[in-house]
Structures are given as structure tokens and as C-alpha cells.
Design an enzyme around this catalytic site. Structure first.
Site, PDB file in Angstrom:
ATOM      1  N   CYS A  12      45.072  45.012  44.071  1.00  0.00           N
ATOM      2  CA  CYS A  12      43.595  44.206  44.147  1.00  0.00           C
ATOM      3  C   CYS A  12      43.100  46.048  44.309  1.00  0.00           C
ATOM      4  CB  CYS A  12      43.357  43.150  44.789  1.00  0.00           C
ATOM      5  SG  CYS A  12      41.736  43.127  45.572  1.00  0.00           S
ATOM      6  N   GLU A  13      42.162  46.201  43.934  1.00  0.00           N
ATOM      7  CA  GLU A  13      41.297  47.383  44.303  1.00  0.00           C
ATOM      8  C   GLU A  13      40.675  47.256  45.432  1.00  0.00           C
ATOM      9  OE1 GLU A  13      38.900  49.207  40.719  1.00  0.00           O
ATOM     10  OE2 GLU A  13      37.248  48.095  40.939  1.00  0.00           O
ATOM     11  N   HIS A  14      40.052  45.814  45.551  1.00  0.00           N
ATOM     12  CA  HIS A  14      38.933  45.642  46.510  1.00  0.00           C
ATOM     13  C   HIS A  14      39.449  45.289  48.087  1.00  0.00           C
ATOM     14  CE1 HIS A  14      37.246  44.583  42.655  1.00  0.00           C
ATOM     15  NE2 HIS A  14      36.424  44.881  43.145  1.00  0.00           N
ATOM     16  N   HIS A  15      40.951  45.063  48.068  1.00  0.00           N
ATOM     17  CA  HIS A  15      42.035  45.068  49.858  1.00  0.00           C
ATOM     18  C   HIS A  15      43.261  45.922  49.756  1.00  0.00           C
ATOM     19  CE1 HIS A  15      39.146  41.082  48.391  1.00  0.00           C
ATOM     20  NE2 HIS A  15      39.057  41.694  49.589  1.00  0.00           N
ATOM     21  N   HIS A  48      46.255  36.119  43.171  1.00  0.00           N
ATOM     22  CA  HIS A  48      45.994  37.721  43.776  1.00  0.00           C
ATOM     23  C   HIS A  48      46.217  37.502  45.591  1.00  0.00           C
ATOM     24  CE1 HIS A  48      43.206  39.719  40.156  1.00  0.00           C
ATOM     25  NE2 HIS A  48      43.326  38.954  40.072  1.00  0.00           N
TER      26      HIS A  48
HETATM   27 ZN    ZN Z   1      41.328  41.613  46.554  1.00  0.00          ZN
END
Ligand code: ZN
Length: 230
Positions: A121-124, A190
């Protein structure tokens, strides 16, 4: 009828040019947002720099890097980022397209399901683990089944969002197979949802793309029937 199988090779330089164009459209939403200087540093330099910064993160967290178990971690993480889990950022790692003439005149859909992939995941920057299910209807060309798998793995090996991964796989297959008749369904878990935040361990995210004939209800249904995923 010719007995000999016809192999259509796309000229190498045309192929590379396509890759460059495809991977340099940094401004559009379906492309991975990349900096203009993304490929100026070579892999060795990237590993060296990431190692240095990751060591800093570990030290800030309070970890004692003199411990035998932790000592090699910054280098291991840096190497894993560049050479493995984010290797799909590099256009030259993209699998080469080799098309074959569809000599059997098989005009039904071809479904390749349950392609397991690991992304992040590019956000975390935590794992996304999922399965991709891909279908296409031949427009006179076919590609090897392992090639479909490699295309999925290439785009998975980037910091990702599932919607973009779905579109990137579909776009690449449409280009490779010279047809709009491509469908991609991805179901994935995810880790940023299951291991942190709301801690929902059972949720799966499903995304889909239906191009060309797959936009027709009948074709879509046939594809989803193969997947048992309605
Ligand atoms: Zn994420």
C-alpha cells in the site's frame, strides 16, 4: 494450412520506446506518480541511500543496532525495496511482449484466475496480498500464460493502490494483445486495514475493469461465473 507456428516478434526498440512512454506519463491518475529524476540514481546508490535513512528510522525508534539480529536490517530492507518489492518501478524490469498468432482460431474468452500477488500500500508501506483474475478475447493474437502472470507481478511490485494496479494491468494487457477486450478482477487483503486502524481481519477489497466486449452483461457474467465471485 501452415503447420509451422507463426511467431510475431515486436521490434525491440519499438517495444522499449512504448515502455518509456508508458512509464513516463507522470501526470495522469492511472500512472504511478514518479519524479522526473526517478531513474537517475542506479540501484546500488539507491540501496546505499535507503540503508542510511532506514538506519536512522530504526535509531529514532530506539532500537540498538549493535544487536546481532538488527545490525544487518537497514541493508536488508534497502536491498529488498530496490531489488524485490519495488522493482516494478523500473521500466526495464517490465516483461517483454511476445505475441503469437492465434492459429487455433480460439475465439472464446481465455481466463487466467487466482494469480497470487504481493504488493504494498502506497499510503502505509505495508503489504497488500491478493489474487488477480484476468480474461481476454483474442483479436488474432495470444500471449503465453506465464506472461500474464509476470505482468501482474511487475505492476504489483510498486507502492500501489488497488484501483491503479487493476487499471495498469488491464492497460498493459490491452496494449500487448492489441485488443480492448480485456477484463481484470482483483480481490485483496490490505494489511493496513487488518493489522492496524480498524483492524478488520476479514475484509477483502474487490476492484474490476471490464473493457470492450466485457462491458456486455453476458460476457461479464460468463467471466464472473468462471471466478465464482458474483
Ligand atoms: Zn494503507
Amino acid at each position: 494450412m501452415k503447420l509451422k507456428e507463426t511467431l510475431l516478434n515486436i521490434p525491440e526498440d519499438e517495444n522499449i520506446k512504448e515502455q518509456e512512454i508508458g512509464d513516463n506519463h507522470v501526470g495522469t491518475s492511472t500512472d504511478t506518480p514518479l519524479r522526473a529524476d526517478a531513474f537517475e540514481k542506479d540501484d546500488d546508490l539507491k540501496i546505499e541511500l535507503i540503508e542510511k535513512h532506514f538506519k536512522e528510522i530504526m535509531l529514532i525508534l530506539g532500537l540498538d543496532l549493535n544487536d546481532d539480529s538488527l545490525q544487518g536490517t537497514p541493508h536488508r530492507v534497502a536491498k529488498m525495496y530496490v531489488k524485490e518489492i519495488f522493482s516494478g518501478l523500473k521500466p526495464e524490469n517490465k516483461p517483454k511482449a511476445k505475441l503469437f498468432a492465434n492459429k487455433y482460431k480460439y475465439n472464446e474468452m481465455l481466463v487466467e484466475k487466482n494469480i497470487t500477488f504481493y504488493s504494498n500500500c502506497e499510503h502505509h508501506f505495508v503489504p497488500i496480498v491478493g489474487k488477480a483474475h484476468v480474461a481476454y478475447i483474442s483479436n488474432g493474437y495470444v500471449i503465453g500464460l506465464s506472461k500474464i502472470n509476470r505482468i501482474v507481478q511487475y505492476f504489483a511490485k510498486r507502492p500501489q493502490v488497488q484501483e491503479r494496479l487493476t487499471i495498469q494491468i488491464a492497460t498493459e494487457l490491452k496494449k500487448a494483445l492489441k485488443t480492448e477486450d480485456v477484463a481484470v478482477v482483483i480481490d485483496a487483503a490490505h494489511m493496513c486495514v487488518s493489522s492496524r486502524g480498524v483492524q478488520d481481519v476479514n475484509s477483502l477489497t474487490v476492484t474490476s475493469y471490464y473493457g470492450g466486449k466485457f462491458a456486455e452483461e453476458e460476457k461479464k457474467k460468463e467471466f464472473l461465473d468462471y471466478l465464482n465471485l458474483k
